[in-house]
Design a protein around this motif. Structure first.
Motif, PDB file in Angstrom:
ATOM      1  N   SER A 138      -7.713   4.092   0.220  1.00 39.48           N
ATOM      2  CA  SER A 138      -7.235   3.105  -0.736  1.00 39.48           C
ATOM      3  C   SER A 138      -6.040   2.362  -0.136  1.00 39.48           C
ATOM      4  CB  SER A 138      -6.830   3.779  -2.049  1.00 39.48           C
ATOM      5  OG  SER A 138      -5.671   4.558  -1.855  1.00 39.48           O
ATOM      6  N   LEU A 139      -5.805   1.168  -0.632  1.00 39.63           N
ATOM      7  CA  LEU A 139      -4.698   0.353  -0.134  1.00 39.63           C
ATOM      8  C   LEU A 139      -3.356   1.086  -0.223  1.00 39.63           C
ATOM      9  CD1 LEU A 139      -3.634  -2.276   1.033  1.00 39.63           C
ATOM     10  CD2 LEU A 139      -3.584  -3.188  -1.296  1.00 39.63           C
ATOM     11  N   PRO A 140      -3.023   1.701  -1.353  1.00 40.14           N
ATOM     12  CA  PRO A 140      -1.745   2.410  -1.411  1.00 40.14           C
ATOM     13  C   PRO A 140      -1.641   3.532  -0.374  1.00 40.14           C
ATOM     14  CG  PRO A 140      -2.593   2.083  -3.621  1.00 40.14           C
ATOM     15  CD  PRO A 140      -3.690   1.682  -2.664  1.00 40.14           C
ATOM     16  N   ASP A 141      -2.729   4.257  -0.157  1.00 38.52           N
ATOM     17  CA  ASP A 141      -2.696   5.340   0.822  1.00 38.52           C
ATOM     18  C   ASP A 141      -2.518   4.812   2.239  1.00 38.52           C
ATOM     19  OD1 ASP A 141      -2.955   7.302  -1.112  1.00 38.52           O
ATOM     20  OD2 ASP A 141      -5.137   7.372  -0.956  1.00 38.52           O
ATOM     21  N   VAL A 142      -3.196   3.722   2.558  1.00 46.79           N
ATOM     22  CA  VAL A 142      -3.056   3.118   3.886  1.00 46.79           C
ATOM     23  C   VAL A 142      -1.630   2.615   4.084  1.00 46.79           C
ATOM     24  CG1 VAL A 142      -3.779   1.187   5.341  1.00 46.79           C
ATOM     25  CG2 VAL A 142      -5.498   2.551   4.134  1.00 46.79           C
ATOM     26  N   LEU A 143      -1.080   1.962   3.074  1.00 52.25           N
ATOM     27  CA  LEU A 143       0.289   1.465   3.176  1.00 52.25           C
ATOM     28  C   LEU A 143       1.290   2.609   3.314  1.00 52.25           C
ATOM     29  CD1 LEU A 143       0.212  -1.440   0.582  1.00 52.25           C
ATOM     30  CD2 LEU A 143       0.225  -1.617   3.078  1.00 52.25           C
TER      31      LEU A 143
ATOM     32  N   ALA B  62      12.652  -0.610   4.548  1.00 53.81           N
ATOM     33  CA  ALA B  62      11.934   0.614   4.189  1.00 53.81           C
ATOM     34  C   ALA B  62      11.900   0.828   2.674  1.00 53.81           C
ATOM     35  CB  ALA B  62      12.559   1.817   4.883  1.00 53.81           C
ATOM     36  N   GLY B  63      13.011   0.577   2.012  1.00 55.42           N
ATOM     37  CA  GLY B  63      13.044   0.766   0.559  1.00 55.42           C
ATOM     38  C   GLY B  63      12.100  -0.163  -0.173  1.00 55.42           C
ATOM     39  N   HIS B  64      12.021  -1.404   0.276  1.00 57.41           N
ATOM     40  CA  HIS B  64      11.118  -2.363  -0.354  1.00 57.41           C
ATOM     41  C   HIS B  64       9.655  -1.946  -0.152  1.00 57.41           C
ATOM     42  CE1 HIS B  64      14.254  -5.262  -1.305  1.00 57.41           C
ATOM     43  NE2 HIS B  64      14.759  -5.033  -0.101  1.00 57.41           N
ATOM     44  N   ILE B  65       9.360  -1.501   1.040  1.00 62.27           N
ATOM     45  CA  ILE B  65       7.987  -1.069   1.337  1.00 62.27           C
ATOM     46  C   ILE B  65       7.615   0.117   0.455  1.00 62.27           C
ATOM     47  CG2 ILE B  65       6.516  -0.026   3.105  1.00 62.27           C
ATOM     48  CD1 ILE B  65       8.198  -1.694   5.152  1.00 62.27           C
ATOM     49  N   LYS B  66       8.506   1.097   0.376  1.00 59.83           N
ATOM     50  CA  LYS B  66       8.227   2.296  -0.411  1.00 59.83           C
ATOM     51  C   LYS B  66       8.033   1.950  -1.887  1.00 59.83           C
ATOM     52  CE  LYS B  66       9.681   7.048  -0.877  1.00 59.83           C
ATOM     53  NZ  LYS B  66      10.631   8.065  -0.451  1.00 59.83           N
TER      54      LYS B  66
ATOM     55  N   LEU C  43       1.776   0.013  -6.352  1.00 58.45           N
ATOM     56  CA  LEU C  43       0.325  -0.030  -6.178  1.00 58.45           C
ATOM     57  C   LEU C  43      -0.335   1.266  -6.613  1.00 58.45           C
ATOM     58  CD1 LEU C  43      -0.044  -1.835  -2.748  1.00 58.45           C
ATOM     59  CD2 LEU C  43      -0.808  -2.687  -4.962  1.00 58.45           C
ATOM     60  N   LYS C  44       0.282   2.396  -6.286  1.00 59.41           N
ATOM     61  CA  LYS C  44      -0.266   3.687  -6.690  1.00 59.41           C
ATOM     62  C   LYS C  44      -0.256   3.827  -8.200  1.00 59.41           C
ATOM     63  CE  LYS C  44       0.063   6.923  -2.968  1.00 59.41           C
ATOM     64  NZ  LYS C  44       0.575   8.210  -2.523  1.00 59.41           N
TER      65      LYS C  44
ATOM     66  N   TYR D  82       3.871   3.232   6.378  1.00 60.06           N
ATOM     67  CA  TYR D  82       5.295   3.477   6.135  1.00 60.06           C
ATOM     68  C   TYR D  82       5.739   4.742   6.874  1.00 60.06           C
ATOM     69  CZ  TYR D  82       9.507   4.859   3.603  1.00 60.06           C
ATOM     70  OH  TYR D  82      10.763   5.265   3.276  1.00 60.06           O
ATOM     71  N   GLN D  83       4.938   5.794   6.799  1.00 52.70           N
ATOM     72  CA  GLN D  83       5.272   7.028   7.504  1.00 52.70           C
ATOM     73  C   GLN D  83       5.313   6.799   9.016  1.00 52.70           C
ATOM     74  OE1 GLN D  83       2.296   9.701   5.982  1.00 52.70           O
ATOM     75  NE2 GLN D  83       3.404  10.043   4.068  1.00 52.70           N
TER      76      GLN D  83
END
Length: 71
Positions: free
Chosen positions: A6-11, A55-59, A65-66, A15-16
Motif C-alpha cells: 500500500s502507498l502508506p507502507d511504501v512511504l 523528516a517530520g513532515h514526511i512522517k 495516509l494510514k 522514510y525508514q
C-alpha cells in the motif's frame, strides 16, 4: 484483504531508508571531520539538517495516509 504494498507502507519504508542513510552519512561526516576537512563536514551537516527538518513532515504525511485506511 490489505495489500502489502500500500502507498502508506511504501512511504513508511522510504522514510525508514532515509533515516538509515542519514545515520550512515553522519558517520562518514564524523570520519571526514576527524581527518581535518571541516568545510566538507559543514556542508554535509547543512544537508543533513534539511533531511531532519523534512523528516517530520514526511512522517506526518504517511500517518495521515494510514489513518484513511487501506489503499
Amino acid at each position: 484483504m490489505p495489500t502489502e504494498y500500500s502507498l502508506p507502507d511504501v512511504l513508511e519504508r522510504m522514510y525508514q531508508n532515509q533515516l538509515a542513510l542519514e545515520a550512515a552519512v553522519m558517520e562518514l561526516t564524523l570520519w571526514i571531520e576527524r581527518q581535518g576537512t571541516t568545510d566538507t563536514g559543514d556542508n554535509v551537516r547543512g544537508a543533513l539538517q534539511t533531511i531532519g527538518e523534512n523528516a517530520g513532515h514526511i512522517k506526518q504525511g504517511f500517518a495521515k495516509l494510514k489513518a484513511r485506511g487501506p489503499h
